[in-house]
Design a protein around this motif. Structure first.
Motif, mmCIF file in Angstrom:
data_model
loop_
_atom_site.group_PDB
_atom_site.id
_atom_site.type_symbol
_atom_site.label_atom_id
_atom_site.label_comp_id
_atom_site.label_asym_id
_atom_site.label_seq_id
_atom_site.Cartn_x
_atom_site.Cartn_y
_atom_site.Cartn_z
ATOM 1 N N THR A 73 39.768 41.947 31.237
ATOM 2 C CA THR A 73 38.749 41.392 32.131
ATOM 3 C C THR A 73 37.351 41.564 31.552
ATOM 4 O O THR A 73 36.434 40.886 31.989
ATOM 5 N N CYS A 84 33.713 42.592 36.451
ATOM 6 C CA CYS A 84 35.051 42.018 36.308
ATOM 7 C C CYS A 84 36.108 43.118 36.358
ATOM 8 O O CYS A 84 37.168 42.942 36.965
ATOM 9 N N VAL A 321 40.010 38.067 42.470
ATOM 10 C CA VAL A 321 41.266 38.133 41.730
ATOM 11 C C VAL A 321 42.405 38.086 42.730
ATOM 12 O O VAL A 321 42.433 38.856 43.696
ATOM 13 N N VAL A 336 42.256 34.236 38.617
ATOM 14 C CA VAL A 336 40.866 34.658 38.713
ATOM 15 C C VAL A 336 40.053 33.495 39.254
ATOM 16 O O VAL A 336 40.107 32.395 38.714
ATOM 17 N N ARG A 375 38.538 31.282 30.531
ATOM 18 C CA ARG A 375 39.507 32.365 30.713
ATOM 19 C C ARG A 375 40.537 32.483 29.611
ATOM 20 O O ARG A 375 41.223 31.631 29.258
#
Lengths: 375, 189
Positions: A73, A84, A321, A336, A375
């Motif tokens: 993360t 994160c 999340v 996410v 991501r």
């Protein structure tokens, strides 16, 4: 050049022009490519092309046990990696009903707010540079350097911290950390009025930002905007207030809201948030209790089957999340919800009819981070 | 009239901004570091290049080759060859491919013997991918000499135990084999 896909500029038969911004110029803050259709100097339409930083993180989460998820993360929103870490850790804790000691919660809030300050300082510097002011960048990074030094003393890393884990934090505050943070906060509060003198009140900066890229309250709601983008459009919406996590319900801070919805409003929200983060830090160090810093987690963590959703307020907006467990040591699915992705999806609607020079200002005011988008 | 007014506001703002610059020019100390000539001092917790602490008293590396660090690693950086078994266990090879490493600190927290650490070394860039693979000789402080002493100490200890009547099975030098980190998931991403 006409007709070539790879060309930077393509002339259209009807007199328009397609300009390919990206994926490498510094003004798009990462590897974002914008295909901009121009009519003279005005934007006819714009298509953001993403995926240049795609690493398949959500799939990688599924292939690893819970305790190994957090380092990845760091690579989502790399300007605020502790935020994160927190979102992921909270999801894992909710899945396994793990309680976090109070001291750990305070330390987490301290780390997250420091990271929020660092992230907003990067925004301040890069946004000023986007609209043509160079000096502010150097001042912002000078202040950010002090935060990075503090976080280095705490975590040992300068960007990818990985210091909020399921169950707590791995180590206590180092010696002299509180004094360091508090003296930094005092200096920053003295520095912010100078930033206003340098940049905020500058007529050129105001002309470049006021009334540019207006997002109305309805549009912000319709797209699901969050964070400073929503609050710059008159929407008083902050997860730290609406759905408090960690110890935010015990802390006293305001949520700055501006109604204009333009680049200036989003800029002002972030500048005001820095003052609020400073207030939160002072309160945290005042109230910091003694005690444990982590709940012991089993070596192989098998949460019961079920799902969990953790919402946090990252510097960019609502970072959430979603995690589903089937009782095995690896999560079955991790999703996410990245605020930058949502804000980027507003871009084609926002950029219609603006001048080409304002494209960079509007993109900068949304403060997207591509690590989080792809991501 | 309005235009004239705007001109003066702009004119004054230039000097207001320059005032901030001037304040920083005279009133502040230097914060930049001339990097290749000056080196920044890193914090004690800094996560730089790994090292395997050497136990001077025992004359061997602290590592016992339990592979807990390799199991904790999210990117499977660590592989090792175990030397000996039982209470004299150690490692004869310990390889880290730092090209994959995230410097996340999980291996260090997993170690129950305090036998792997991160040091202050931060210049790890290289022109060659193979240069990011660090063997036990690179990781042990003292290099090849430390590894030789480590191996000699462990082998001698096992030999001594065999001679003083330890059973054959318990004290023999284990077959040297590469310990592959276990698969963490079904299909690998």
């Amino acid at each position: 050049m006409a007709g070539s896909e790879a060309a930077q500029v393509r002339l259209e038969p009807d007199g328009g022009m397609t300009v390919n911004l990206g994926p490498q110029p510094p003004s798009t803050h990462g590897v974002l490519r914008l295909m901009v259709q121009l009519d003279g100097e005005y934007v006819r339409s714009c298509e953001p092309v993403i995926g240049y930083l795609h690493r398949g993180l959500e799939r990688m989460f599924e292939a690893r046990p819970y305790r190994q998820l957090v380092p990845f993360t760091d690579r989502l929103d790399y300007l605020a990696s502790l935020n994160c870490n927190l979102a992921m850790s909270q999801a894992i804790e909710r899945l396994g009903s793990v309680a976090v000691p109070e001291r750990a919660q305070y330390i987490r809030v301290i780390l997250c707010e420091l990271n929020r300050l660092a992230s907003h300082l990067v925004f301040f510097g890069t946004f000023a540079q986007d609209v043509g002011a160079t000096t502010a960048f150097l001042y912002a990074f000078r202040e950010r350097e002090r935060i990075l030094d503090l976080l280095e003393a705490m975590t040992g890393a300068r960007l990818t911290y990985n210091w909020i884990r399921p169950g707590g934090v791995p180590a206590d505050l180092p010696e002299g950390f509180a004094e360091g943070v508090l003296s930094f906060v005092r200096d920053l509060l003295k520095e912010l009025p100078l930033y206003d003198r340098l940049l905020t009140n500058n007529p050129i900066f105001r002309m470049r930002t006021e009334g540019v890229g207006v997002i109305s309250r309805d549009v912000a709601v319709a797209f699901g905007a969050s964070g400073p983008v929503a609050r710059g459009s008159g929407l008083s919406y902050d997860i730290r207030k609406t759905e408090p996590y960690e110890v935010y319900d015990r802390l006293d801070f305001d949520v700055p809201v501006y109604d204009e919805g333009d680049c200036m409003a989003r800029y002002r929200v972030r500048m005001d948030e820095m003052c609020q983060s400073a207030r939160i830090l002072e309160q945290c160090f005042r109230d910091l209790p003694e005690g444990d810093i982590a709940t012991k987690m089993p070596k192989v963590f098998r949460p019961p089957a079920g799902d969990a959703y953790s919402r946090t307020e990252s510097p960019r907006g609502e970072l959430s999340v979603y995690m589903r467990s089937d009782g095995s040591p690896n999560p079955q699915r991790v999703h996410v919800r990245a605020p930058s992705f949502v804000h980027l999806s507003m871009l084609p609607c926002l950029l219609r009819g603006v001048k080409l020079a304002d494209v960079i200002a509007i993109l900068g005011s949304l403060d997207t981070v591509l690590g989080e988008v792809d991501r | 009239m309005r235009r004239k007014h705007g001109f003066w506001i702009g004119f004054v703002s230039v000097f207001r901004g320059l005032g901030v610059t001037l304040l920083n020019l005279v009133g502040r100390r230097k914060v930049t570091v001339q990097y290749p000539l000056e080196r920044p001092k890193v914090s004690p917790r800094y996560r730089g290049l790994f090292y395997l602490p050497f136990d001077e008293e025992a004359g061997r590396l602290k590592c016992v080759g339990c592979t807990l660090c390799a199991q904790a690693c999210p990117t499977k950086v660590i592989s090792m060859k175990k030397l000996g078994s039982g209470k004299h266990a150690g490692v004869s090879e310990f390889t880290m491919d730092l090209g994959r490493c995230m410097f996340c600190n999980l291996c260090i927290e997993a170690c129950p013997f305090d036998a792997i650490h991160m040091g202050p070394e931060y210049e790890l860039a290289s022109y060659n991918r193979n240069a990011s693979v660090f063997t036990i000789v690179d990781l042990a402080p003292g290099g090849a000499e430390a590894v030789r002493r480590n191996n000699a100490t462990i082998e001698a200890a096992i030999k001594a135990e065999n001679e003083t009547g330890g059973s054959e099975r318990k004290g023999h030098i284990a077959e040297v084999k590469l310990v592959v980190p276990p698969k963490t998931g079904g299909q690998e991403a």
